[in-house]
Design an enzyme around this catalytic site. Structure first.
Site, mmCIF file in Angstrom:
data_model
loop_
_atom_site.group_PDB
_atom_site.id
_atom_site.type_symbol
_atom_site.label_atom_id
_atom_site.label_comp_id
_atom_site.label_asym_id
_atom_site.label_seq_id
_atom_site.Cartn_x
_atom_site.Cartn_y
_atom_site.Cartn_z
ATOM 1 N N HIS A 8 -21.700 -5.621 -29.826
ATOM 2 C CA HIS A 8 -20.569 -5.465 -30.563
ATOM 3 C C HIS A 8 -20.193 -4.818 -31.488
ATOM 4 O O HIS A 8 -21.201 -5.436 -32.705
ATOM 5 C CB HIS A 8 -19.693 -6.552 -30.510
ATOM 6 C CG HIS A 8 -19.441 -7.772 -29.537
ATOM 7 N ND1 HIS A 8 -19.428 -9.044 -29.448
ATOM 8 C CD2 HIS A 8 -18.977 -6.942 -27.692
ATOM 9 C CE1 HIS A 8 -19.248 -8.989 -28.035
ATOM 10 N NE2 HIS A 8 -18.893 -8.065 -26.964
ATOM 11 N N GLU A 29 -19.172 -6.150 -35.380
ATOM 12 C CA GLU A 29 -20.310 -7.666 -35.924
ATOM 13 C C GLU A 29 -21.231 -7.219 -37.177
ATOM 14 O O GLU A 29 -22.876 -7.115 -36.097
ATOM 15 C CB GLU A 29 -20.361 -8.566 -34.483
ATOM 16 C CG GLU A 29 -19.208 -8.328 -34.376
ATOM 17 C CD GLU A 29 -19.286 -9.428 -32.781
ATOM 18 O OE1 GLU A 29 -20.282 -9.707 -32.671
ATOM 19 O OE2 GLU A 29 -18.376 -9.198 -31.872
ATOM 20 N N HIS A 74 -24.840 -12.124 -33.009
ATOM 21 C CA HIS A 74 -22.800 -11.739 -32.592
ATOM 22 C C HIS A 74 -22.177 -12.110 -33.453
ATOM 23 O O HIS A 74 -22.698 -13.516 -34.732
ATOM 24 C CB HIS A 74 -22.292 -12.638 -32.098
ATOM 25 C CG HIS A 74 -22.179 -12.030 -30.202
ATOM 26 N ND1 HIS A 74 -21.504 -10.875 -30.114
ATOM 27 C CD2 HIS A 74 -23.721 -12.146 -29.810
ATOM 28 C CE1 HIS A 74 -22.250 -10.346 -28.563
ATOM 29 N NE2 HIS A 74 -23.105 -10.906 -28.870
ATOM 30 N N GLU A 123 -23.392 -17.248 -32.460
ATOM 31 C CA GLU A 123 -21.749 -16.845 -33.821
ATOM 32 C C GLU A 123 -21.997 -17.143 -35.021
ATOM 33 O O GLU A 123 -22.599 -18.601 -35.392
ATOM 34 C CB GLU A 123 -20.883 -17.246 -32.710
ATOM 35 C CG GLU A 123 -20.267 -16.967 -31.543
ATOM 36 C CD GLU A 123 -19.892 -15.505 -31.621
ATOM 37 O OE1 GLU A 123 -19.605 -14.743 -32.141
ATOM 38 O OE2 GLU A 123 -20.133 -14.972 -30.165
#
Ligand SMILES: O=C(O)CCC(=O)N[C@@H](CCC(=O)O)C(=O)O
Ligand SMILES: [Zn+2]
Length: 347
Positions: free
Chosen positions: A66, A69, A161, A225
């Site tokens: 992404h 990010e 991420h 994350e």
């Protein structure tokens, strides 16, 4: 021109868009000799480190599946610069991937399609640059694992991420579906040492990059994350210092010594429901500032997908990754419930 003269992130983004000088683009496919091995600039966003001495691990560290990010992108960029300067001296084979240069350029999650829904063959169903790039990322991973020396080896893939929302647990990892296989104490401990003490167990195959590496290459792989999406330069890197240090240790130490597994360190959540958006008229019935892992009361309305209402079914059901704007057919929300670590089959 020397490899150490370039900023690997700029080189990746500009090279992908055909904007490099001929001296800069000539570095594509060439190798930099570094303190403990060789770093090949295989392609824009694809960097392979081969150590001088034999190693027993093959490590993939990816970012920018992404494009907005940025914390993971800064981490990968700085690790590569550390290798080029000699500050980081890896002894394990490592593949670094900057997955979506086009999305980085526009500062968005993706250009045409969410790349993290395009792995494990899903890229074959379309023609966008993201479909092609997902195929290229799979190819890079396959070549990297295939080129490893013979013998018993350990494969790892950490796909880094950041989340769109705040989170009650700032850092967490998705443990992809194991198809009934056991969960690894060593990996839970490694992640805890990274500061990632919350784990989400996915209970079905997905088209994410981490699941691809688990399923296709039998790697220990995770979506990690590391906090919330922020623009470049606005990340508080002290929050990721433990993760950066552990990734550096993982590739720089012959045998990474970890503390003994401690079940009390890690919170584990099991996915109980995946709510997809199937029609245009999809609504989430809670505000945008509700953080990931917020618990809802039984019976509360979470979402409507056209006429279909999604109510909270279990006490202490929590929400994660809510996004009403996903493409039709895609996941708009997960709900999770906490389970005791002891309930897991662990090895
Ligand atoms: O914050 C969000 O809503 C999305 C953050 C994100 O990109 N998460 C990954 C999770 C991948 C997985 O389930 O392994 C994604 O949605 O692709
Ligand atoms: Zn992401």
């Amino acid at each position: 021109m020397k490899h150490s003269d370039v900023n690997v992130l700029d080189w990746t983004v500009q090279g992908y868009h055909g904007e490099l000088t001929s001296a800069q683009s000539a570095l594509r496919g060439t190798t930099a000799l570094c303190a403990s091995g060789a770093l090949t600039f295989s392609d824009y966003g694809v960097f392979v480190f081969e150590p001088q001495q034999p190693s027993n691990k093959d490590v993939v560290i990816s970012c920018a599946v992404h494009g907005d990010e940025t914390a993971p992108i800064e981490i990968v960029r700085d690790m590569l610069h550390g290798i080029l300067s000699g500050d980081i001296q890896p002894c394990q084979r490592t593949l670094f991937l900057i997955a979506n240069p086009a999305a980085i350029r526009i500062g968005k999650r993706f250009v045409d399609e969410n790349m993290n829904r395009l792995f494990s063959g899903a890229h074959g169903k379309g023609q966008t640059p993201e479909h092609q790039r997902a195929a290229a990322m799979e190819h890079a991973v396959s070549e990297f694992f295939a080129a490893a020396p013979a013998g018993e080896r350990k494969r790892y893939h950490y796909d880094l991420h950041t989340a769109i929302r705040d989170s009650q647990y700032e850092k967490f990892a998705v443990y992809p579906f194991t198809h009934g296989g056991p969960y690894k104490k060593e990996q839970l401990t490694f992640l805890a040492e990274c500061g990632v003490e919350t784990i989400l167990l996915n209970q079905a195959p997905t088209t994410t990059f981490s699941y691809y590496s688990v399923r296709t290459h039998n790697a220990d792989a995770f979506t990690v994350e590391l906090g919330k999406v922020r623009p470049f330069g606005e990340n508080d890197r002290s929050k990721f210092a433990a993760a950066e240090q552990m990734f550096t240790r993982l590739i720089s130490e012959a045998e990474l010594r970890l503390p003994k597994f401690d079940a009390n360190r890690t919170k584990v959540f099991d996915v109980c429901r995946t709510i997809n958006r199937t029609v245009e008229d999809f609504t989430l019935h809670f505000p945008d500032d509700v953080a990931n892992f917020t618990a809802f009361k039984q019976g509360e309305l979470l979402a409507t997908d056209g006429d279909k209402e999604y109510l909270v079914e279990q006490s202490s059901e929590r929400i994660i990754f809510p996004n009403a704007k996903v493409a039709l057919g895609q996941r708009a929300l997960l709900t999770v419930v906490e389970i005791p670590v002891e309930q897991l089959k662990l090895v």
